[in-house]
Motif scaffolding. Structure first.
Motif, PDB file in Angstrom:
ATOM      1  N   UNK A 233     -33.167  -9.717  27.451  1.00  0.00           N
ATOM      2  CA  UNK A 233     -34.602  -9.907  27.474  1.00  0.00           C
ATOM      3  C   UNK A 233     -35.168  -9.355  28.764  1.00  0.00           C
ATOM      4  N   UNK A 234     -36.445  -9.084  28.723  1.00  0.00           N
ATOM      5  CA  UNK A 234     -37.134  -8.594  29.906  1.00  0.00           C
ATOM      6  C   UNK A 234     -37.825  -9.767  30.602  1.00  0.00           C
ATOM      7  N   UNK A 235     -37.144 -10.904  30.598  1.00  0.00           N
ATOM      8  CA  UNK A 235     -37.735 -12.085  31.200  1.00  0.00           C
ATOM      9  C   UNK A 235     -37.961 -11.836  32.679  1.00  0.00           C
TER      10      UNK A 235
ATOM     11  N   UNK B 166     -31.232  -6.140  37.159  1.00  0.00           N
ATOM     12  CA  UNK B 166     -30.405  -6.726  36.093  1.00  0.00           C
ATOM     13  C   UNK B 166     -29.696  -7.938  36.665  1.00  0.00           C
ATOM     14  N   UNK B 167     -29.654  -8.987  35.873  1.00  0.00           N
ATOM     15  CA  UNK B 167     -28.918 -10.159  36.323  1.00  0.00           C
ATOM     16  C   UNK B 167     -28.211 -10.809  35.147  1.00  0.00           C
ATOM     17  N   UNK B 168     -26.958 -11.131  35.365  1.00  0.00           N
ATOM     18  CA  UNK B 168     -26.193 -11.849  34.348  1.00  0.00           C
ATOM     19  C   UNK B 168     -25.593 -13.061  35.022  1.00  0.00           C
TER      20      UNK B 168
ATOM     21  N   UNK C 152     -21.754 -11.697  24.161  1.00  0.00           N
ATOM     22  CA  UNK C 152     -21.213 -12.487  25.251  1.00  0.00           C
ATOM     23  C   UNK C 152     -22.018 -13.773  25.362  1.00  0.00           C
ATOM     24  N   UNK C 153     -21.378 -14.762  25.964  1.00  0.00           N
ATOM     25  CA  UNK C 153     -22.098 -16.004  26.208  1.00  0.00           C
ATOM     26  C   UNK C 153     -22.699 -15.939  27.597  1.00  0.00           C
ATOM     27  N   UNK C 154     -23.927 -16.385  27.706  1.00  0.00           N
ATOM     28  CA  UNK C 154     -24.600 -16.313  28.988  1.00  0.00           C
ATOM     29  C   UNK C 154     -25.763 -15.345  28.882  1.00  0.00           C
ATOM     30  N   UNK C 155     -26.700 -15.514  29.788  1.00  0.00           N
ATOM     31  CA  UNK C 155     -27.911 -14.715  29.698  1.00  0.00           C
ATOM     32  C   UNK C 155     -27.768 -13.424  30.490  1.00  0.00           C
TER      33      UNK C 155
END
Lengths: 207, 222, 259
Positions: free
Chosen positions: A2-4, A12-14, A63-66
Motif C-alpha cells: 500500500x501507499x500508506x 519503502x518499509x517492511x 508474506x506476512x507483515x506489512x
C-alpha cells in the motif's frame, strides 16, 4: 502493498516480515527500510532467501507483515522480463506503456544508449547475448522513473564493463534521491549498508 | 487506455512473429475434420447430421491446443512478472491478451467456418448462421479457457490438465452451440441459443481478466 | 460481535481447530451412523413401494442424499476458496484439501446408484436423458479437475490457492451448466420416469430426510477427521503436536488459552 503514509523520507518499509514456503520460514526480518540515497546490499549464502525477500517486497510472493511503499518500484529478477521475439526497442516501449507512461521512442533510445545497446535497438532480443539481454533489463531501470529498485543479482551475466555500468547506474540513482536493494554474490563496493540474511543482522556501513 | 493499446500491439506482434503457434492448432482442426469425414465413410447425409457436434467438439479441442502456451512464453522470459508488477494495469493488459487470443483462434475459425461447413456437407443456407453461432460462442471458449491456461502455467504438466480443467466448464457453450446449428438446419432461427452464447461470452469477458490475474499471480509464487 | 471476532481469530489457528473439533468429530460420527442406519432401514424395509417403480425406487434413499451432499461439498469448496483467497486463512486451505476426495467419492457413489436405478427402470445402465445424472457426471469431472490441479503444482501453498480459484470459477459455472443440461434434456425428451418425479407420501419421504441429514453428518465427520489429520501432518514439527502425541492434549489447550 500500500501507499500508506510511512515515516517521512522513507521510500519503502517492511516491518516485520516473514516469508514461508512449504511451511518453512525462509526469511524473517524485524525491520527493513529504504530511504532516499540508500544502496543496500543483500548478502547471504545460497538458499538464505535473498530472492524470496526481493520478490516478497515486490509483491510477487506472499508474506506476512506489512510492506509499505511511498514511491514507484522497479524489479529486475533472474529473468530479464523481455520477450525474445520482440526487439529491444519494442520491449522497452511495452514497459513504458505498462507503467502508464506514453510510449516515447526518443526516451527509449536514450535508455538503450545509456546501457550501450543503441546499435541493437531493432534486433530481436533472442539474437542478443546473455550480457546484452541483462543490459536491456537495466535499460528499463533508466527508462522508468521508479525511485525504489529491487535488483536480484543484477551483475549476473554482465562483463566487467557491464558491472561497472551497473554500479554507475546505482550511484546515480542514489544521487537522484532513489534507493536500491541489491542482492549479489560479490561484495557491492558502493553499498551504504549491508543486510546479511545468513545472520539476519543489519550492519550499518557509514551512510 | 495506453496500457490496453500497448499490450494489444505487443500481443499482435508476438502472434505475427510466432505464426506456427497460431497456425498449428488451425491445421489440427482441418486435419481432424478430415479424419471424421474419412471415419464416417464420407457419407454426405451422415456428415451433415453430425456436423454440429463434430464441429463444436473440434473447436473446443483446437482451442485447448491454442490456449496451452498462452502464458508460458511470458512466464519463462519474465515478462509475466513485470506485467503483474504493474498492479493497476493488469486487468487492461489481460483484456488485451484475451482479445488477441480470441482473434488468433476464434475469429480465424469463424472466418474458416464456411469452408468447414461445406466440408461437412452443411447446406449453403446454414453457413451464415454457422459463422454467427461461432462468433457468439468462441469468445467464451477463449476467455474461460484463459483462466485454465493461467492456473496451469506454473503446473508441472500443461496439455491434458488444461483440458481437464476447462472442458467441463465449456459444456454449456457446447450444448447451446450445437443446438443452434441443429435448429438452423431445421429452418428455425436459433435465437435463444444465440442469446445464451452471447451472454456467456460477455460475462466471461468481464470475469476472466480477474480470475486470470489471480491464476497467474499464483503461478509466479511457485 | 465480540464473540464472532474471537471465533474468527481462533479459526486462524489450526491448533485451536484441532482441539476444538475433537468432540464434534465424535458426535457427528455417531450421529451419522445412527441417522443413516435408521433412515436406510426404514426406507429400504418399511417404506411402501412406489406404484410405478415398485422396489427399485428404494435406491433414492442412497442416491438422493449422496448427490445432494456431493453438490453441497462443491458449494463449500467455493466458499472455502473465497475465504482462502480473501483472508488467506490457512484453515480454509486445509478444508479445501480435505473436502475434494469426499466430494469426489460422493459424486461417484451418486453416479453408481443412479446407474443401478436406471437398469430396472430404463433397461440400460446409462441413459443420456436424465439431467440429474448428467449434471452429476459433469460434477465428477469438476472434482477430478480440482484433484489433478493440486497434484500437479509442486508448492503446497500455491496449489491450495490455485484450487481456490478453480473452485470459485466452478461454483459460478455450476448453475449455468445445470441449466444448459436441463435445457438439453428437454430437447431430447425421452423417458417420463424420473427419480424426482415420484410422488411421495410422508412414510416415504421422512426416511429420505433422515438419510439426507445423516449424510450431512457424515460429511461433517469425514471432513473434520481429514482436516485434523492434515493439521497434524502440517504442524508435525511444532511443540504442541509433540505434546499431543505424548498424550498431553489437555496441557496443549491450557497453554493455548493463556495467549
Amino acid at each position: 502493498m500500500s501507499f500508506k503514509s510511512i515515516p517521512a523520507g522513507l521510500l519503502l518499509r517492511a516491518a516485520p516480515i516473514t516469508c514461508v514456503r512449504e511451511r518453512r520460514t525462509i526469511v524473517a526480518l524485524d525491520e527493513l527500510a529504504l530511504a532516499a540515497g540508500d544502496l543496500v546490499e543483500l548478502r547471504g549464502a545460497n538458499g538464505s532467501g535473498k530472492t524470496t525477500l526481493l520478490r516478497a517486497l515486490a509483491g510477487l510472493f506472499p508474506c506476512e507483515g506489512a510492506v509499505d511503499r511511498s514511491a514507484k518500484l522497479a524489479f529486475v529478477g533472474h529473468r530479464n522480463g523481455n520477450s525474445g521475439l520482440l526487439t529491444a526497442l519494442e520491449n522497452l516501449r511495452w514497459h513504458q506503456s505498462l507503467s502508464g507512461e506514453p510510449e516515447d521512442t526518443g526516451q527509449a533510445l536514450d535508455a538503450l544508449d545509456r546501457v550501450g545497446l543503441l546499435r541493437s535497438a531493432n534486433k530481436p532480443v533472442h539474437h542478443l547475448s546473455q550480457g546484452q539481454q541483462r543490459r536491456l533489463a537495466l535499460a528499463r531501470l533508466v527508462l522508468c522513473d521508479a525511485r525504489v529498485w529491487l535488483l536480484d543479482e543484477p551483475h549476473a551475466a554482465l562483463d566487467a564493463a557491464g558491472q561497472m555500468l551497473m554500479d554507475e547506474l546505482l550511484v546515480a540513482h542514489a544521487g537522484e534521491g532513489g534507493a536500491a536493494l541489491v542482492s549479489s554474490h560479490a561484495p557491492l563496493g558502493i553499498a551504504t549498508r549491508v543486510i546479511d540474511l545468513s545472520t539476519a543482522a543489519v550492519s550499518g556501513v557509514a551512510a | 487506455m495506453s496500457v490496453f493499446t500497448g499490450q494489444l500491439g505487443r500481443e499482435l506482434r508476438l502472434a505475427a512473429r510466432s505464426r506456427s503457434d497460431v497456425l498449428n492448432p488451425l491445421v489440427f482442426l482441418l486435419l481432424a475434420i478430415t479424419l471424421f469425414a474419412l471415419a464416417l465413410d464420407g457419407k454426405p447425409e451422415v456428415l451433415r447430421e453430425h456436423a454440429a457436434g463434430i464441429l463444436w467438439v473440434l473447436v473446443l479441442l483446437t482451442n485447448m491446443l491454442a490456449l496451452d502456451g498462452m502464458f508460458r512464453r511470458d512466464f519463462d522470459d519474465g515478462s509475466l512478472e513485470q506485467l503483474l508488477l504493474a498492479v493497476d494495469a493488469v486487468p487492461f493488459a489481460m483484456l488485451a491478451k484475451l482479445l488477441v487470443q480470441w482473434l488468433v483462434t476464434g475469429l480465424i475459425i469463424v472466418l474458416l467456418s464456411p469452408l468447414l461447413g461445406m466440408v461437412l456437407n452443411l447446406p449453403a443456407a446454414v453457413l451464415g448462421t454457422l459463422a454467427l453461432v461461432l462468433l457468439a460462442g468462441t469468445p467464451a471458449v477463449s476467455f474461460i479457457g484463459a483462466i485454465g491456461a493461467a492456473l496451469t502455467t506454473g503446473a508441472r504438466r500443461g496439455g491434458a490438465l488444461l483440458a481437464l480443467l476447462v472442458l467441463p466448464l465449456l459444456i454449456p457453450v457446447l450444448i447451446f452451440g450445437v443446438s443452434a446449428i441443429n435448429r438452423a438446419l431445421a429452418d428455425e432461427p436459433p435465437r435463444a441459443e444465440l442469446y445464451w452464447l452471447g451472454a456467456l461470452s460477455v460475462t466471461s469477458l468481464m470475469l476472466s481478466p480477474f480470475a486470470t490475474q489471480a491464476g497467474l499471480k499464483i503461478a509466479l509464487e511457485q | 460481535m465480540g464473540i464472532l471476532k474471537t471465533l474468527w481469530h481462533r479459526l486462524g489457528s489450526p491448533r485451536w481447530f484441532f482441539h476444538m473439533m475433537a468432540p464434534w468429530q465424535t458426535w457427528l460420527g455417531g450421529l451419522a451412523l445412527l441417522l443413516l442406519l435408521t433412515g436406510s432401514f426404514w426406507g429400504l424395509v418399511y417404506a411402501p413401494q412406489d406404484y410405478q417403480q415398485s422396489h427399485s425406487f428404494r435406491i433414492i434413499y442412497v442416491h438422493v442424499p449422496t448427490v445432494i451432499v456431493a453438490q453441497s461439498v462443491y458449494m463449500a469448496l467455493g466458499v472455502s476458496g473465497f475465504v482462502l483467497l480473501v483472508w488467506r486463512m490457512k484453515l480454509a486451505d486445509v478444508a479445501l484439501k480435505a473436502m475434494v476426495p469426499f466430494g469426489m467419492a460422493m459424486t461417484a457413489l451418486g453416479l453408481f446408484t443412479g446407474a443401478v436405478w436406471g437398469r430396472p427402470t430404463w433397461g440400460t445402465w446409462w441413459e443420456w436423458t436424465d439431467a440429474r445424472l448428467i449434471s452429476t457426471l459433469i460434477l465428477l469431472f469438476l472434482y477430478f479437475g480440482l484433484y489433478a490441479l493440486r497434484e500437479s503444482i509442486a508448492s503446497a501453498e500455491a496449489a491450495g490457492r490455485a484450487c481456490a480459484v478453480l473452485a470459485i470459477v466452478g461454483l459460478v459455472n455450476i448453475p449455468i451448466i445445470k441449466y444448459s443440461v436441463e435445457w438439453w434434456t428437454t430437447l431430447h425428451q425421452g423417458e417420463t420416469l424420473s427419480m424426482t418425479g415420484i410422488k411421495m407420501p410422508a412414510e416415504m419421504y421422512i426416511p429420505l430426510l433422515i438419510n439426507i441429514l445423516g449424510m450431512y453428518c457424515l460429511f461433517g465427520y469425514v471432513v473434520i477427521a481429514r482436516m485434523r489429520n492434515e493439521i497434524l501432518r502440517r504442524e508435525r514439527e511444532t511443540n504442541w503436536v509433540a505434546a499431543w502425541l505424548r498424550g498431553d492434549g489437555r496441557t496443549g489447550m491450557e497453554s493455548m488459552s493463556e495467549h
